[in-house]
Design a protein around this motif. Structure first.
Motif, PDB file in Angstrom:
ATOM      1  N   GLU A 112       0.869  -1.178   0.000  1.00 27.08           N
ATOM      2  CA  GLU A 112       0.000   0.000   0.000  1.00 27.08           C
ATOM      3  C   GLU A 112       0.905   1.227   0.000  1.00 27.08           C
ATOM      4  O   GLU A 112       1.783   1.345   0.836  1.00 27.08           O
ATOM      5  CB  GLU A 112      -0.907   0.015   1.222  1.00 27.08           C
ATOM      6  CG  GLU A 112      -1.831   1.220   1.246  1.00 27.08           C
ATOM      7  CD  GLU A 112      -2.764   1.196   2.432  1.00 27.08           C
ATOM      8  OE1 GLU A 112      -3.944   0.867   2.240  1.00 27.08           O
ATOM      9  OE2 GLU A 112      -2.293   1.494   3.559  1.00 27.08           O
ATOM     10  N   THR A 113       0.667   2.096  -0.966  1.00 27.42           N
ATOM     11  CA  THR A 113       1.431   3.331  -1.082  1.00 27.42           C
ATOM     12  C   THR A 113       0.515   4.499  -0.778  1.00 27.42           C
ATOM     13  O   THR A 113      -0.602   4.560  -1.290  1.00 27.42           O
ATOM     14  CB  THR A 113       2.032   3.473  -2.499  1.00 27.42           C
ATOM     15  OG1 THR A 113       2.896   2.359  -2.739  1.00 27.42           O
ATOM     16  CG2 THR A 113       2.818   4.764  -2.647  1.00 27.42           C
ATOM     17  N   LYS A 114       1.009   5.419   0.043  1.00 25.29           N
ATOM     18  CA  LYS A 114       0.236   6.596   0.432  1.00 25.29           C
ATOM     19  C   LYS A 114       1.044   7.860   0.190  1.00 25.29           C
ATOM     20  O   LYS A 114       2.279   7.832   0.185  1.00 25.29           O
ATOM     21  CB  LYS A 114      -0.126   6.553   1.917  1.00 25.29           C
ATOM     22  CG  LYS A 114      -1.075   5.459   2.313  1.00 25.29           C
ATOM     23  CD  LYS A 114      -1.381   5.550   3.803  1.00 25.29           C
ATOM     24  CE  LYS A 114      -2.411   4.532   4.220  1.00 25.29           C
ATOM     25  NZ  LYS A 114      -2.730   4.649   5.663  1.00 25.29           N
ATOM     26  N   VAL A 115       0.335   8.957   0.031  1.00 27.77           N
ATOM     27  CA  VAL A 115       0.891  10.308   0.128  1.00 27.77           C
ATOM     28  C   VAL A 115       0.144  10.913   1.299  1.00 27.77           C
ATOM     29  O   VAL A 115      -1.089  11.031   1.254  1.00 27.77           O
ATOM     30  CB  VAL A 115       0.681  11.137  -1.156  1.00 27.77           C
ATOM     31  CG1 VAL A 115       1.062  12.592  -0.917  1.00 27.77           C
ATOM     32  CG2 VAL A 115       1.489  10.569  -2.311  1.00 27.77           C
ATOM     33  N   GLU A 116       0.889  11.229   2.348  1.00 32.00           N
ATOM     34  CA  GLU A 116       0.305  11.604   3.628  1.00 32.00           C
ATOM     35  C   GLU A 116      -0.638  10.484   4.045  1.00 32.00           C
ATOM     36  O   GLU A 116      -0.201   9.356   4.135  1.00 32.00           O
ATOM     37  CB  GLU A 116      -0.324  12.984   3.557  1.00 32.00           C
ATOM     38  CG  GLU A 116       0.729  14.062   3.293  1.00 32.00           C
ATOM     39  CD  GLU A 116       0.198  15.468   3.278  1.00 32.00           C
ATOM     40  OE1 GLU A 116      -0.933  15.707   3.742  1.00 32.00           O
ATOM     41  OE2 GLU A 116       0.931  16.338   2.792  1.00 32.00           O
ATOM     42  N   GLU A 117      -1.896  10.731   4.262  1.00 28.24           N
ATOM     43  CA  GLU A 117      -2.811   9.658   4.679  1.00 28.24           C
ATOM     44  C   GLU A 117      -3.692   9.154   3.543  1.00 28.24           C
ATOM     45  O   GLU A 117      -4.541   8.293   3.748  1.00 28.24           O
ATOM     46  CB  GLU A 117      -3.673  10.125   5.862  1.00 28.24           C
ATOM     47  CG  GLU A 117      -2.880  10.366   7.138  1.00 28.24           C
ATOM     48  CD  GLU A 117      -2.104   9.133   7.587  1.00 28.24           C
ATOM     49  OE1 GLU A 117      -2.658   8.022   7.631  1.00 28.24           O
ATOM     50  OE2 GLU A 117      -0.899   9.285   7.887  1.00 28.24           O
ATOM     51  N   GLU A 118      -3.483   9.674   2.334  1.00 26.06           N
ATOM     52  CA  GLU A 118      -4.300   9.265   1.189  1.00 26.06           C
ATOM     53  C   GLU A 118      -3.662   8.093   0.457  1.00 26.06           C
ATOM     54  O   GLU A 118      -2.487   8.157   0.078  1.00 26.06           O
ATOM     55  CB  GLU A 118      -4.475  10.424   0.209  1.00 26.06           C
ATOM     56  CG  GLU A 118      -5.425  11.499   0.699  1.00 26.06           C
ATOM     57  CD  GLU A 118      -5.699  12.489  -0.415  1.00 26.06           C
ATOM     58  OE1 GLU A 118      -6.370  12.101  -1.399  1.00 26.06           O
ATOM     59  OE2 GLU A 118      -5.224  13.626  -0.294  1.00 26.06           O
ATOM     60  N   VAL A 119      -4.438   7.041   0.245  1.00 22.70           N
ATOM     61  CA  VAL A 119      -3.931   5.872  -0.473  1.00 22.70           C
ATOM     62  C   VAL A 119      -3.775   6.217  -1.949  1.00 22.70           C
ATOM     63  O   VAL A 119      -4.709   6.689  -2.595  1.00 22.70           O
ATOM     64  CB  VAL A 119      -4.877   4.663  -0.299  1.00 22.70           C
ATOM     65  CG1 VAL A 119      -4.412   3.488  -1.153  1.00 22.70           C
ATOM     66  CG2 VAL A 119      -4.962   4.261   1.164  1.00 22.70           C
TER      67      VAL A 119
END
Length: 143
Positions: free
Chosen positions: A123-130
């Motif tokens: 799972e890759t996120k930017v901040e808390e967004e997937v």
């Protein structure tokens, strides 16, 4: 396996890739079956087009995250970083494409390891967004 602190491991010691194809710049830590990695997307990244990090870059980033985890385990056993190959990508879902300047954070969880093949979820996120999720099989070449 012990937790490690951010920045205490050099990425080039964990993966066989070299510029311009390195898609990791941080290895945040690992347990026996999980690891966290990162990448700050730059405009000059090979997979960045008009400031957007493209799909192949996400796949490669996740694969290199798995490779770095295998390299971390090898390093802990005083062995060289192994070479790995993507054997299968399943259920790859992209929720959005990151932009230059975004910091990707990827969590890898090994489900099983059999005969040199690792089955994992990522799972890759930017901040808390997937950003993206998938299941991947990686073949690790015996050393």
């Amino acid at each position: 396996m012990a937790e490690i602190k951010e920045g205490s491991v050099k990425i080039k010691e964990l993966i066989p890739q070299r510029e311009p194809i390195i898609m990791l710049d941080a290895f945040y830590g690992a347990t026996e079956s999980e690891a966290d990695t990162g990448l700050v997307v730059s405009n000059d990244n090979l997979f960045c087009n008009d400031g957007i990090f493209m799909e192949p870059g996400l796949v490669e980033h996740i694969a290199q995250s798995a490779s770095a985890f295998a390299g971390y385990k090898a390093k802990a056993a005083n062995k060289p970083a192994p070479v790995g190959y993507i054997a299968e990508v399943k259920g790859f879902r992209i929720h959005f494409l990151p932009h230059a300047g975004d910091c990707l954070r990827t969590h890898i969880r090994i489900i099983s390891e059999v005969l040199g093949v690792s089955l994992l979820t990522a799972e890759t996120k930017v901040e808390e967004e997937v950003v993206a999720r998938c299941q991947m099989k990686i073949f690790i070449k015996p050393s």
